[in-house]
Design a protein around this motif. Sequence first.
Motif, PDB file in Angstrom:
ATOM      1  N   LEU A 189       0.813  -1.222   0.000  1.00  0.00           N
ATOM      2  CA  LEU A 189       0.000   0.000   0.000  1.00  0.00           C
ATOM      3  C   LEU A 189       0.845   1.270   0.000  1.00  0.00           C
ATOM      4  O   LEU A 189       0.422   2.284  -0.539  1.00  0.00           O
ATOM      5  CB  LEU A 189      -0.927   0.019   1.230  1.00  0.00           C
ATOM      6  N   LEU A 190       2.041   1.229   0.618  1.00  0.00           N
ATOM      7  CA  LEU A 190       2.768   2.489   0.819  1.00  0.00           C
ATOM      8  C   LEU A 190       4.032   2.669  -0.016  1.00  0.00           C
ATOM      9  O   LEU A 190       4.546   3.780  -0.111  1.00  0.00           O
ATOM     10  CB  LEU A 190       3.129   2.641   2.311  1.00  0.00           C
ATOM     11  N   ASP A 191       4.556   1.592  -0.606  1.00  0.00           N
ATOM     12  CA  ASP A 191       5.794   1.736  -1.389  1.00  0.00           C
ATOM     13  C   ASP A 191       5.553   2.649  -2.592  1.00  0.00           C
ATOM     14  O   ASP A 191       4.641   2.417  -3.382  1.00  0.00           O
ATOM     15  CB  ASP A 191       6.260   0.349  -1.870  1.00  0.00           C
ATOM     16  N   PRO A 192       6.377   3.700  -2.733  1.00  0.00           N
ATOM     17  CA  PRO A 192       6.110   4.680  -3.788  1.00  0.00           C
ATOM     18  C   PRO A 192       6.194   4.100  -5.194  1.00  0.00           C
ATOM     19  O   PRO A 192       5.403   4.454  -6.059  1.00  0.00           O
ATOM     20  CB  PRO A 192       7.191   5.751  -3.578  1.00  0.00           C
ATOM     21  N   TYR A 193       7.129   3.184  -5.414  1.00  0.00           N
ATOM     22  CA  TYR A 193       7.250   2.604  -6.759  1.00  0.00           C
ATOM     23  C   TYR A 193       5.980   1.824  -7.113  1.00  0.00           C
ATOM     24  O   TYR A 193       5.467   1.921  -8.229  1.00  0.00           O
ATOM     25  CB  TYR A 193       8.478   1.688  -6.850  1.00  0.00           C
ATOM     26  N   SER A 194       5.474   1.072  -6.151  1.00  0.00           N
ATOM     27  CA  SER A 194       4.296   0.247  -6.421  1.00  0.00           C
ATOM     28  C   SER A 194       3.058   1.100  -6.606  1.00  0.00           C
ATOM     29  O   SER A 194       2.218   0.812  -7.456  1.00  0.00           O
ATOM     30  CB  SER A 194       4.077  -0.757  -5.292  1.00  0.00           C
ATOM     31  N   ILE A 195       2.957   2.167  -5.822  1.00  0.00           N
ATOM     32  CA  ILE A 195       1.807   3.077  -5.994  1.00  0.00           C
ATOM     33  C   ILE A 195       1.858   3.659  -7.404  1.00  0.00           C
ATOM     34  O   ILE A 195       0.863   3.678  -8.128  1.00  0.00           O
ATOM     35  CB  ILE A 195       1.839   4.215  -4.955  1.00  0.00           C
ATOM     36  N   TYR A 196       3.049   4.087  -7.798  1.00  0.00           N
ATOM     37  CA  TYR A 196       3.179   4.665  -9.142  1.00  0.00           C
ATOM     38  C   TYR A 196       2.839   3.613 -10.211  1.00  0.00           C
ATOM     39  O   TYR A 196       2.138   3.903 -11.174  1.00  0.00           O
ATOM     40  CB  TYR A 196       4.596   5.204  -9.383  1.00  0.00           C
ATOM     41  N   GLY A 197       3.322   2.395 -10.018  1.00  0.00           N
ATOM     42  CA  GLY A 197       3.065   1.324 -10.988  1.00  0.00           C
ATOM     43  C   GLY A 197       1.575   1.104 -11.165  1.00  0.00           C
ATOM     44  O   GLY A 197       1.072   0.939 -12.269  1.00  0.00           O
TER      45      GLY A 197
END
Length: 501
Positions: free
Chosen positions: A112-120
Amino acid sequence: MIDFTEQIPPAFTKYVLYFQFIPSLLKSLAAFTILSTGFLLVLLLTALFGRIYCSTICPLGFLQDIINYITKKIKKRKRRFEYLKEQKILRWSFLAFCVVLFLFGFAIGINLLDPYSIYGRIAGNIFRPTVIGLNNFISSILTNFKIYSLYPYEIKSFNLIPFLITISFLILIAYLSVKKGRLYCNTVCPVGTLLGYISKYSFFKIIIKDEECLSCGLCERDCKANCIDSDSKIVDMSRCVMCFDCISLCPTNGITFDYKKSIKTPEPELVEVDESKRNFLISTGVYLTSLSTILAQVKKQIVVTKPSTVPIFRKYAISPPGSQSIKRFNSICTACHLCVSSCPTQVLQPSFLEYGFTGMLQPRLNNKSGYCNFDCNICSEVCPTGAILPIDIEKKKLTQLGVAKFIKENCIVYTQRTECGACSEHCPTKAVHMIPFENNLVIPEVREEYCIGCGACEYACPVKPYKAIYVEGNPIHKTAKKNIEEEKPQQKVDYKEEFPF
Ligand code: SF4
Ligand code: SF4
């Protein structure tokens, strides 16, 4: 990364992925290789120069900067930002939340919080469909003028809940960046907190020169990280994202990036909780056309007149090839959706509760939208976290993700006493074969030992609303037996074929 036009060289994409902190860290935990050392370099760079990761490598940071830039151009307000106290307890709580859950085997916090994953997820669930929609709109206009250089791309599945979660994050992050600059990075982001701690002691620092500073506050008003206290002439290095805007803005050259002096760090204060805060389009038109052709053929030959009656209850979701087991996958996948966007058959779709709450948004095979191609291992090549480990094609062809289950009461051979066999026809291993039934009819039978759980049978089955054959996921992937006599090659995918946009 998002590469709609396939113009970005794969090597560049690999570089970008190599440096993504959490994916690289997770990948090195999953299988340490030289290719998973990016996080170590990021740590080193931070120890030397501060959080340059946050301004130059993190895609979510980049997205916030674009939003900020646009609002700066639109709203020409004089005082945009101001120094804010560090929300230390909140910051460390978010980091602890992710670490503790991860240690207990759940990736949901990071997810939920990792910036790369949010962007992905933003790129895959919002930007990508927008570009595809635009492509389809332009292609329909061009077709009227008999120009066929663009052709429509079909999105086969829309996942409402993952979409709503993603768009909520986008709205929240856009709002925070307009109102409070990099508040997300400096309060919520676990990577920001970790790198911020190291940055506090970095070799090079942003320093306000006492003798040259006029305390005009220009730098403070433009600092999106809210970390410059111009009255006390302090820069909080744990929150500075190294954009260097202040250096270029200072009229007296009173700010420098230097290694010579140590800086004053703000005294810790009692915290008041502030609540405010390619591969993927590799799929080819030719290939997608072939998929629709399969279904079209099935529909043409088989007329379904009776709706099926036996509902399907899948106990386990089907995790991607290379993930090895659902448990392992759930503990590492950060739901960045790079594999979802890369999957040429669109069988990989974000989950909602199929893996349970803690696996929310992680991709699973959804045979309603496609099937796992026999000759494909793209998801295992693109996954930056090692949640899907590299798997070679030959091994993948024998990896049993799940097992097909046949429900005779739903099958039209049984209900309509008519010919079918679409499942057997599309089964690449011939695990589904036809056996004599009544009146010269033949009916499917599953030989589980040959089944790899690719879902081609389920996808091809024309019965509605419940399929007569479906795949039950394997919690731990197994190895199927090679069906030497009957193996039928599937249509080969030409990934080099040009994509229309
Ligand atoms: S291996 Fe299967 S799930 Fe993975 S990208 Fe290829 S078709 Fe999609
Ligand atoms: S499995 Fe897919 S969603 Fe999960 S981390 Fe890997 S590429 Fe991202």
